[in-house]
Design an enzyme around this catalytic site. Structure first.
Site, PDB file in Angstrom:
ATOM      1  CG  HIS A  98      -0.214   0.251   2.547  1.00  0.00           C
ATOM      2  ND1 HIS A  98      -0.045  -0.969   3.297  1.00  0.00           N
ATOM      3  CD2 HIS A  98       0.018   1.308   3.108  1.00  0.00           C
ATOM      4  CE1 HIS A  98       0.477  -0.364   4.708  1.00  0.00           C
ATOM      5  NE2 HIS A  98       0.631   0.927   4.307  1.00  0.00           N
ATOM      6  CG  ASP A 112      -0.319  -4.290   2.782  1.00  0.00           C
ATOM      7  OD1 ASP A 112       0.420  -3.428   1.655  1.00  0.00           O
ATOM      8  OD2 ASP A 112      -0.395  -3.566   3.711  1.00  0.00           O
ATOM      9  N   GLY A 168       3.855   5.472   8.898  1.00  0.00           N
ATOM     10  CA  GLY A 168       5.101   5.629   8.818  1.00  0.00           C
ATOM     11  C   GLY A 168       6.127   4.363   8.786  1.00  0.00           C
ATOM     12  CB  SER A 199       3.335   1.403   6.024  1.00  0.00           C
ATOM     13  OG  SER A 199       1.938   1.229   6.817  1.00  0.00           O
ATOM     14  CB  SER A 213      -0.355  -4.982   6.879  1.00  0.00           C
ATOM     15  OG  SER A 213      -1.579  -4.398   5.900  1.00  0.00           O
TER      16      SER A 213
END
Length: 361
Positions: free
Chosen positions: A207, A236, A315, A317, A332
């Site tokens: 993402h 993801d 941040g 992720s 995720s």
């Protein structure tokens, strides 16, 4: 879009409603169950990585009609495997794990998962809980009263097969950004350095960006790589190939001046102790709560994630979830933060590596 994976791949299966992180307590309700009677030796003491490998092997061997998930007792180092009968219990104890006879099989609980998905709305999560031998349904604070009433009716109709809990916060991907990586309009975190088809690269969250986006190691800096493969929603994960060959080691920033060397990838197991590294909040630890969790974000559902009680924030992720020297997941999303706590979902590294044809160097 990636479909939910077979439960034989992992210890439990689950799905979630809106966004990937949520805050709140994880209720552990013990179902009617008892250890299997056995005259064999005590269960083997295992590492979490060994327990994960053994759990996957046993569920594959027993099948979903004779097993009901498993979890790792970190205090004793024991893998506990739920079974339906004594013959299956004998197989489990012979392998060095502890057998626990329960009422409901994975086949049954997977059917319940499908029924829950039919009445779930954004802001809902659901997963097979091996401790309670039931499906745990959770709703976040965004679920409207009318929708909540419908979920409550649906769970009530399932009786002892399902349990409902409410959690604070909103399920959402953690986009903003180990080490920080930057692209146009986004900051995420690097997961793990990998090699794909002889090309050096790294894994991050799907993402975070789209195929063709370029990534830098600093805001406004020169591009160090291009995103060449990825999936979101459904999965993801993403592969960013470095612009030039590198000698970047496979290690994770511990944010204390040291790094953790990564030598391979491993499946997660419920009860396993894990750590997460991310560019917003640094290093945090916790435990795996569930595996094969489907998370329904506003953008769509991500299947097969690992649910943990490790905190994370925007941040983080794409950042690394690891257990010792084993890569386990890519951050995720979820809800909560690292001040009040929360729950975070991770996409399994083993699946990401398989999808992009990469390996840990």
């Amino acid at each position: 879009m990636t479909q939910r994976r077979k439960s034989t791949r992992r210890v439990t299966i689950a799905a979630a409603g809106v966004a990937a992180l949520f805050a709140g307590s994880f209720a552990v309700a013990q179902a009617s169950a008892e250890p299997a009677a056995s005259g064999t030796a005590a269960p083997s003491v295992l590492s979490s990585a060994e327990a994960g490998t053994l759990a996957t092997t046993l569920v594959d061997q027993l099948g979903e009609s004779a097993s009901a998930g498993s979890y790792f007792d970190a205090e004793s180092g024991t893998l506990v495997v739920n079974v339906l009968d004594e013959s299956s219990a004998d197989v489990v104890t012979a392998s060095g794990a502890e057998a626990r006879v329960v009422e409901h099989s994975l086949d049954t609980l997977n059917e319940v998962m499908t029924e829950v998905e039919a009445f779930a709305v954004p802001g809902t999560s659901w997963s097979v809980d091996p401790l309670s031998n039931s499906v745990q349904v959770k709703v976040d604070s965004t679920v409207a009263a009318d929708d909540l009433a419908g979920i409550e009716r649906g769970v009530a109709e399932l009786g002892e097969l399902a349990r409902l809990n409410t959690v604070a916060g909103e399920f959402q991907p953690f986009l903003a950004g180990g080490d920080a990586i930057y692209s146009s309009g986004a900051r995420c975190s690097l997961g793990f350095n990998v090699t794909a088809g002889g090309t050096d690269g790294f894994l991050t969250a799907g993402h975070c960006g789209s195929v063709g986006s370029t990534w830098a190691a600093s805001s406004g800096g020169s591009a160090v790589g291009t995103l060449t493969q990825g999936e979101f929603p459904g999965g993801d994960y993403a592969l960013v190939e470095y612009t030039t060959s590198t000698d970047n080691p496979s290690e994770v920033n511990r944010y204390d001046g040291t790094t953790q060397q990564i030598t391979g990838a491993a499946e997660a197991v419920v009860g396993q102790s894990v750590e997460r590294s991310g560019s917003t909040t640094g290093l945090h630890g916790g435990e795996v709560v569930a595996t094969d969790v489907a998370v329904s974000y506003p953008q769509g559902t991500v299947y097969g994630t690992i649910e943990t009680n490790v905190c994370a924030e925007p941040g983080d992720s794409g950042g690394a979830l690891f257990a010792g020297s084993d890569a386990v997941g890519l951050t995720s999303g979820g809800s909560g933060n690292c001040s009040s706590g929360g729950v975070t979902f991770f996409y399994p590294v083993t699946d990401a590596l398989s999808q992009v044809g990469a390996s840990i160097p």
